[in-house]
Design an enzyme around this catalytic site. Sequence first.
Site, PDB file in Angstrom:
ATOM      1  CD  GLU A   1     -22.300  55.318  -8.424  1.00  0.00           C
ATOM      2  OE1 GLU A   1     -22.928  55.642  -7.461  1.00  0.00           O
ATOM      3  OE2 GLU A   1     -21.920  53.979  -8.606  1.00  0.00           O
TER       4      GLU A   1
ATOM      5  CD  GLU B   1     -17.333  54.252  -8.198  1.00  0.00           C
ATOM      6  OE1 GLU B   1     -17.934  53.648  -7.467  1.00  0.00           O
ATOM      7  OE2 GLU B   1     -17.478  55.293  -8.633  1.00  0.00           O
TER       8      GLU B   1
HETATM    9  C1  GLA Z   1     -20.350  54.820  -5.896  1.00  0.00           C
HETATM   10  C2  GLA Z   1     -19.996  55.971  -6.074  1.00  0.00           C
HETATM   11  C3  GLA Z   1     -18.584  56.260  -5.183  1.00  0.00           C
HETATM   12  C4  GLA Z   1     -18.798  55.601  -3.694  1.00  0.00           C
HETATM   13  C5  GLA Z   1     -18.960  54.292  -3.686  1.00  0.00           C
HETATM   14  C6  GLA Z   1     -19.107  53.664  -2.480  1.00  0.00           C
HETATM   15  O1  GLA Z   1     -19.905  53.713  -6.375  1.00  0.00           O
HETATM   16  O2  GLA Z   1     -19.863  56.178  -7.118  1.00  0.00           O
HETATM   17  O3  GLA Z   1     -18.391  57.674  -5.093  1.00  0.00           O
HETATM   18  O4  GLA Z   1     -19.611  56.524  -2.931  1.00  0.00           O
HETATM   19  O5  GLA Z   1     -20.275  54.130  -4.222  1.00  0.00           O
HETATM   20  O6  GLA Z   1     -19.125  52.295  -2.534  1.00  0.00           O
END
Ligand code: GLA
Length: 670
Positions: free
Chosen positions: A152, A308
């Site tokens: 991210e 995710e």
């Molecule tokens: C993001 C991060 C993860 C985690 C999630 C929690 O997507 O990439 O590592 O912290 O948020 O929702």
Amino acid sequence: MPGYPALPEGLAYGGDYNPEQWPEEVWQEDVRLMRQAGVNLVTVGVFNWGLIEPAEGVYDFDRLDRIFDLLHSEGIKVDLGTPTSSPPVWFRNRHPGSRLVDREGHVLGGATRHSFCPSSPEYAAASERVAGRLAERYAGHPALAMWHVHNEYGWANAHCYCPTSAEAFRAWLRERYGDVGAVNAAWGTTFWGLTYGSFDEVEPPLLAPPGLLTGLQLDFMRFSVDAHIANYRREREAVRRFSDLPVTTNFMIPNCKPMDYWRWSAEVDVVANDHYLDAETPDAHIGLAMAADLTRSVSGGRPWMLMEHSTGAVNWQPRNLAKRRGEMRRNSLAHVARGSDSVMFFQWRASRHGAEKFHSAMVPHAGTDSEVWRDVVDLGADLGRLAPVRGSRVEADVAVVWDWESYWALELEWRPSADLGFRERVGAFYEALWREHVTVDFVHPSADLSAYRLVVVPSAYLLTEGSAKNLHRYVEAGGHLLVSFFSGIVDENDAIHGGPYPGVLREVLGLSVEEFHPLREHGTVAVSSGAGEYAGRIWSERVRLGEAAALWTFADGPDAGHPAVTRHDLGAGAAWYVATALDEASGSGPRGPYGLRGLLGEVLDHAGVRRLADVPEDVEVVRRGAHLFLFNHGDRPVTVPGVTGTGLLDGVEHRGSATVPPGGVAVVRT
Ligand code: GLA
């Protein structure tokens, strides 16, 4: 094949796997449960930097080797993370110049991830090195399917204001403009006499009294995107020296405003996205649909990866609502319907320690005797049945313009109304289209639009001359355009286009705007469509017709008797304009539940966009290749007419209609 993880077949299913947080006995149970759930891909190593490089230049891959081998022995593929979003404690201490500085000039602390300056040369060197070492070690491992660089980009350190960043920003400006006179001209620095004598005088947009040069702010945002992309490219190339497997990084569409993902998409082999439901908003599934459509569009229509999402609650919203039964399944399959070839979660097993211990997971704290676990197992079976969907594409007749630069510019300070918002307008149009069962692509305003019957321009405040010409050509060639107020106002430097508003759109719309008349907070204005009346919010303005014809008029307020909705027939197409926010406020209109729906209905008919008749509003319908996905978000069974084919999830043969239970999903191969 580049662009796809090297999976055996079907859709990818799994999530972030962080076994380093658990003793090794638990790993055995992990892989057994993964097999039980049908997991075939896990993302490993995302936050491991301090573990695999415990001191600068000292590497320890023992644990990761064992994890790789264990997963391989169970036939589970690895999406290997480079761990560079969480630099080790030693890195920060050894290289204090790499620390993140916020707009107020505070040096931010450590003991968390993302606390580093994206322009730091020390970070560049160290991250490239660790990525290269990982690639060297695991490129040939049979479990490896793909690379997940970083995590991210821009999540918490999108912008850094430290001296190193300031210097990098000045270098970026030199490269872009050549001489400082061009910077002064672009930013309009004669305003308040803020002229720069040399590049060395330029500061990043640190917290300042109100009225900071807006051109400076926009360029700093562009520079920051470039800084993150440079970090990604460096690691990607380090990986490619050893491996030809697909390389990606996980985006945060649409919730990371600072990252221009049109720019990012060119950098990855497969677009991957993290999406978390805005759980407290009613009809949060509409926001999910929008995120998925935007992700597919960023991916150029190619299948993408949901990297995710969550089985239930997250830990970082004000109130973290758990998903209701069936919601996780609907969410997962909605991403697939809109082009994802994977369903991945954060994370496999809920953490005991640290900041995310209240985040849901595939294996919750409650263990396997839980509804969440049973749903995870059932979802794995569903995804197995949906294997034939992999690789197919979603086609859309309608596109919505989305431009991150316009998003940034529209939301800088001192606009005509605090109620103006990029997401506000795009969201309103998207929701209305969703409720009309129209699947949309998103497009940059300079993109090739010829595939679309209708292009909607909700809030293109910043629009370059080139993009405006693109829209003009599109209409002349037979396209249909629907533009909302406060579009086409400024150029790429946030300078007003010459002449009356809306500068570069006057010609295509066949009108001009003499003066803006924003409404008071919660104020409304009546709009007459001839057949009935609707309410407009936020905005009214004095439209002066050129070649366009007035369709609807303001019935009261500062522009009573003047046009509110217009149409300009141009070449083989037509351009509509709507001068207020026609939203949910009025339910009494004759053409639909509210004004925007009524207007859209007219425009969609005129543009020849086919829609499904007789489908209740809370049923979501998406076609992906030969597969029709039907989601019932309501609490009664619904029968959708015109469906013939085989149900992939349940094997049912549909002859002329499909019935979907409340909260259920049907996927029909037609
Ligand atoms: C993001 C991060 C993860 C985690 C999630 C929690 O997507 O990439 O590592 O912290 O948020 O929702």
